[in-house]
Motif scaffolding. Structure first.
Motif, PDB file in Angstrom:
ATOM      1  N   ARG A 136      19.230  36.250 -34.883  1.00 51.67           N
ATOM      2  CA  ARG A 136      19.568  34.924 -35.619  1.00 51.67           C
ATOM      3  C   ARG A 136      19.645  33.913 -34.648  1.00 51.67           C
ATOM      4  O   ARG A 136      20.237  33.769 -33.500  1.00 51.67           O
ATOM      5  N   PHE A 137      19.054  32.704 -35.042  1.00 51.49           N
ATOM      6  CA  PHE A 137      19.129  31.328 -34.221  1.00 51.49           C
ATOM      7  C   PHE A 137      19.366  30.241 -35.121  1.00 51.49           C
ATOM      8  O   PHE A 137      18.655  30.442 -36.434  1.00 51.49           O
ATOM      9  N   GLU A 138      20.102  29.280 -34.634  1.00 49.69           N
ATOM     10  CA  GLU A 138      20.494  27.827 -35.552  1.00 49.69           C
ATOM     11  C   GLU A 138      20.163  26.790 -34.603  1.00 49.69           C
ATOM     12  O   GLU A 138      20.287  27.071 -33.366  1.00 49.69           O
ATOM     13  N   ARG A 139      20.021  25.634 -35.195  1.00 49.97           N
ATOM     14  CA  ARG A 139      19.997  24.302 -34.417  1.00 49.97           C
ATOM     15  C   ARG A 139      20.492  23.390 -35.229  1.00 49.97           C
ATOM     16  O   ARG A 139      20.398  23.272 -36.688  1.00 49.97           O
ATOM     17  N   ALA A 140      21.068  22.462 -34.776  1.00 46.51           N
ATOM     18  CA  ALA A 140      21.928  21.253 -35.223  1.00 46.51           C
ATOM     19  C   ALA A 140      20.778  20.295 -36.040  1.00 46.51           C
ATOM     20  O   ALA A 140      21.360  19.907 -37.163  1.00 46.51           O
ATOM     21  N   THR A 141      19.708  20.035 -35.394  1.00 46.45           N
ATOM     22  CA  THR A 141      18.804  19.135 -35.807  1.00 46.45           C
ATOM     23  C   THR A 141      17.395  20.016 -35.549  1.00 46.45           C
ATOM     24  O   THR A 141      17.237  20.608 -34.846  1.00 46.45           O
ATOM     25  N   THR A 142      16.553  19.297 -36.198  1.00 46.98           N
ATOM     26  CA  THR A 142      15.071  19.745 -35.827  1.00 46.98           C
ATOM     27  C   THR A 142      14.568  19.578 -34.537  1.00 46.98           C
ATOM     28  O   THR A 142      13.436  20.139 -34.129  1.00 46.98           O
ATOM     29  N   SER A 143      14.882  18.506 -33.765  1.00 46.71           N
ATOM     30  CA  SER A 143      14.696  18.371 -32.501  1.00 46.71           C
ATOM     31  C   SER A 143      15.564  18.940 -31.457  1.00 46.71           C
ATOM     32  O   SER A 143      15.403  18.855 -30.254  1.00 46.71           O
ATOM     33  N   ALA A 144      16.699  19.623 -31.976  1.00 47.05           N
ATOM     34  CA  ALA A 144      17.558  20.159 -30.840  1.00 47.05           C
ATOM     35  C   ALA A 144      17.101  21.702 -30.422  1.00 47.05           C
ATOM     36  O   ALA A 144      16.157  22.162 -31.023  1.00 47.05           O
ATOM     37  N   ASP A 145      17.769  22.241 -29.547  1.00 47.76           N
ATOM     38  CA  ASP A 145      17.568  23.586 -28.984  1.00 47.76           C
ATOM     39  C   ASP A 145      18.045  24.595 -29.828  1.00 47.76           C
ATOM     40  O   ASP A 145      19.162  24.597 -30.489  1.00 47.76           O
ATOM     41  N   TRP A 146      17.449  25.868 -29.876  1.00 48.10           N
ATOM     42  CA  TRP A 146      17.728  26.925 -30.799  1.00 48.10           C
ATOM     43  C   TRP A 146      18.905  27.712 -30.007  1.00 48.10           C
ATOM     44  O   TRP A 146      18.948  27.773 -28.897  1.00 48.10           O
ATOM     45  N   THR A 147      19.985  27.733 -30.959  1.00 43.41           N
ATOM     46  CA  THR A 147      21.142  28.646 -30.396  1.00 43.41           C
ATOM     47  C   THR A 147      21.292  29.971 -30.948  1.00 43.41           C
ATOM     48  O   THR A 147      21.266  30.066 -32.195  1.00 43.41           O
ATOM     49  N   PRO A 148      21.479  30.998 -30.043  1.00 41.44           N
ATOM     50  CA  PRO A 148      21.668  32.332 -30.771  1.00 41.44           C
ATOM     51  C   PRO A 148      22.959  32.327 -31.625  1.00 41.44           C
ATOM     52  O   PRO A 148      23.894  31.833 -31.296  1.00 41.44           O
ATOM     53  N   ILE A 149      22.926  33.293 -32.763  1.00 44.35           N
ATOM     54  CA  ILE A 149      24.182  33.295 -33.798  1.00 44.35           C
ATOM     55  C   ILE A 149      24.529  34.775 -33.422  1.00 44.35           C
ATOM     56  O   ILE A 149      23.570  35.667 -34.095  1.00 44.35           O
ATOM     57  N   GLY A 150      25.377  35.179 -33.032  1.00 46.24           N
ATOM     58  CA  GLY A 150      25.833  36.586 -32.732  1.00 46.24           C
ATOM     59  C   GLY A 150      24.587  37.270 -31.538  1.00 46.24           C
ATOM     60  O   GLY A 150      23.944  36.543 -30.897  1.00 46.24           O
ATOM     61  N   SER A 151      24.747  38.551 -31.839  1.00 45.35           N
ATOM     62  CA  SER A 151      23.889  39.334 -30.809  1.00 45.35           C
ATOM     63  C   SER A 151      22.889  40.023 -31.825  1.00 45.35           C
ATOM     64  O   SER A 151      22.782  40.237 -32.834  1.00 45.35           O
ATOM     65  N   SER A 152      21.786  40.718 -30.807  1.00 49.65           N
ATOM     66  CA  SER A 152      20.587  41.290 -31.403  1.00 49.65           C
ATOM     67  C   SER A 152      21.199  42.356 -32.258  1.00 49.65           C
ATOM     68  O   SER A 152      22.322  43.228 -31.772  1.00 49.65           O
ATOM     69  N   ALA A 153      20.361  42.933 -33.038  1.00 54.52           N
ATOM     70  CA  ALA A 153      21.029  44.351 -33.912  1.00 54.52           C
ATOM     71  C   ALA A 153      19.440  45.001 -34.033  1.00 54.52           C
ATOM     72  O   ALA A 153      18.347  44.436 -34.307  1.00 54.52           O
ATOM     73  N   PRO A 154      19.680  46.542 -34.131  1.00 53.59           N
ATOM     74  CA  PRO A 154      18.342  47.224 -34.620  1.00 53.59           C
ATOM     75  C   PRO A 154      18.081  46.987 -35.896  1.00 53.59           C
ATOM     76  O   PRO A 154      18.811  46.877 -36.907  1.00 53.59           O
ATOM     77  N   VAL A 155      16.643  47.251 -36.111  1.00 49.46           N
ATOM     78  CA  VAL A 155      16.231  47.042 -37.342  1.00 49.46           C
ATOM     79  C   VAL A 155      15.092  48.204 -37.514  1.00 49.46           C
ATOM     80  O   VAL A 155      14.676  48.827 -36.530  1.00 49.46           O
ATOM     81  N   VAL A 156      14.601  48.712 -38.772  1.00 53.55           N
ATOM     82  CA  VAL A 156      13.496  49.439 -39.061  1.00 53.55           C
ATOM     83  C   VAL A 156      12.642  48.582 -39.803  1.00 53.55           C
ATOM     84  O   VAL A 156      13.086  47.737 -40.721  1.00 53.55           O
ATOM     85  N   VAL A 157      11.241  48.971 -39.629  1.00 54.77           N
ATOM     86  CA  VAL A 157      10.354  48.119 -40.314  1.00 54.77           C
ATOM     87  C   VAL A 157       9.273  49.315 -41.200  1.00 54.77           C
ATOM     88  O   VAL A 157       9.656  50.462 -41.357  1.00 54.77           O
TER      89      VAL A 157
END
Length: 234
Positions: A32-53
């Motif tokens: 997951r990533f979030e940013r404070a405004t649409t012009s700001a840099d992306w900040t990771p939220i937590g760490s990555s996790a495994p998924v299945v597709v």
């Protein structure tokens, strides 16, 4: 509306990135990533996790056929999860709405009469409907969502929507997995606790998106689409 261009990223402040090793991989990672405004840099939220597709991997979704000449293209029943950029617009679950007040997306309680229609001949193709209140049940095939244990909580991926292209795939969700060695019919699934945390984090006002790509395509599109750097995994 169908978001068939990366321009949707410009207006988003939350993205969920899923990357698989290649087109036929049934596993990958989610971050997951979030940013404070649409012009700001992306900040990771937590760490990555495994998924299945999907049971046969992933494929370019409707609206992304011209992004690359490489890779398969998604069709109904192919067992592939869609690659591209798609809105995360509605949460769902077994619990009633009044017990899910923390959810910041529109929320649909799944009832015994809730269907996701995958019949390409139906006027309701690729929509989640309550068959007890529609004027006419015109489908012969649908997922009876309340009967699927992995749908206890989930998020509808706004894939191939408004209007859907018949035969390009339907009923795409983020939902609970059956374990790290499982696969899906075309959805993306992962650990229930991580999914619940994500579902509570997603905020309609921040226009959240799913970005789902192979590792090679993520690397090649990262600069053009202004995507964030991913956590390195061994």
């Amino acid at each position: 509306m169908r978001l068939s261009t990366p321009a949707a990223l410009d207006a988003s402040q939350q993205i969920v990135v899923v990357v698989t090793p290649n087109w036929t991989s049934t596993t990958g990672t989610i971050q997951r990533f979030e940013r404070a405004t649409t012009s700001a840099d992306w900040t990771p939220i937590g760490s990555s996790a495994p998924v299945v597709v999907g049971r046969t991997g992933i494929a370019w979704g409707a609206g992304f056929d011209d992004i690359s000449r490489d890779g398969p293209h998604k069709h109904e029943g192919d067992g592939k999860a869609p690659a591209g950029i798609f809105p995360l617009d509605t949460a769902f679950g077994f619990a009633p709405r009044d017990s899910m007040q923390a959810v910041k997306l529109p929320y649909v309680q799944l009832l015994p009469t809730t269907d996701c229609v995958d019949d390409t001949a139906s006027a309701h193709y690729n929509t989640v409907v309550d068959k007890s209140i529609v004027p006419s049940v015109d489908w012969n095939s649908a997922e009876h969502m309340r009967e699927v244990a992995q749908y206890k909580i989930g998020v509808i991926v706004g894939y191939n929507a408004a209007p859907p292209v018949k035969g390009r795939g339907s009923c795409i969700f983020l939902h609970i997995w059956a374990g790290p060695d499982s696969h899906t019919a075309g959805c993306t699934a992962f650990d229930e606790a991580k999914l619940r945390d994500m579902m509570m984090w997603l905020d309609q006002a921040k226009r959240p998106l799913l970005v789902q790509l192979t590792a090679n395509d993520y690397a090649s599109l990262q600069g053009r689409w202004k995507l964030p750097a991913l956590e390195r995994t061994n």
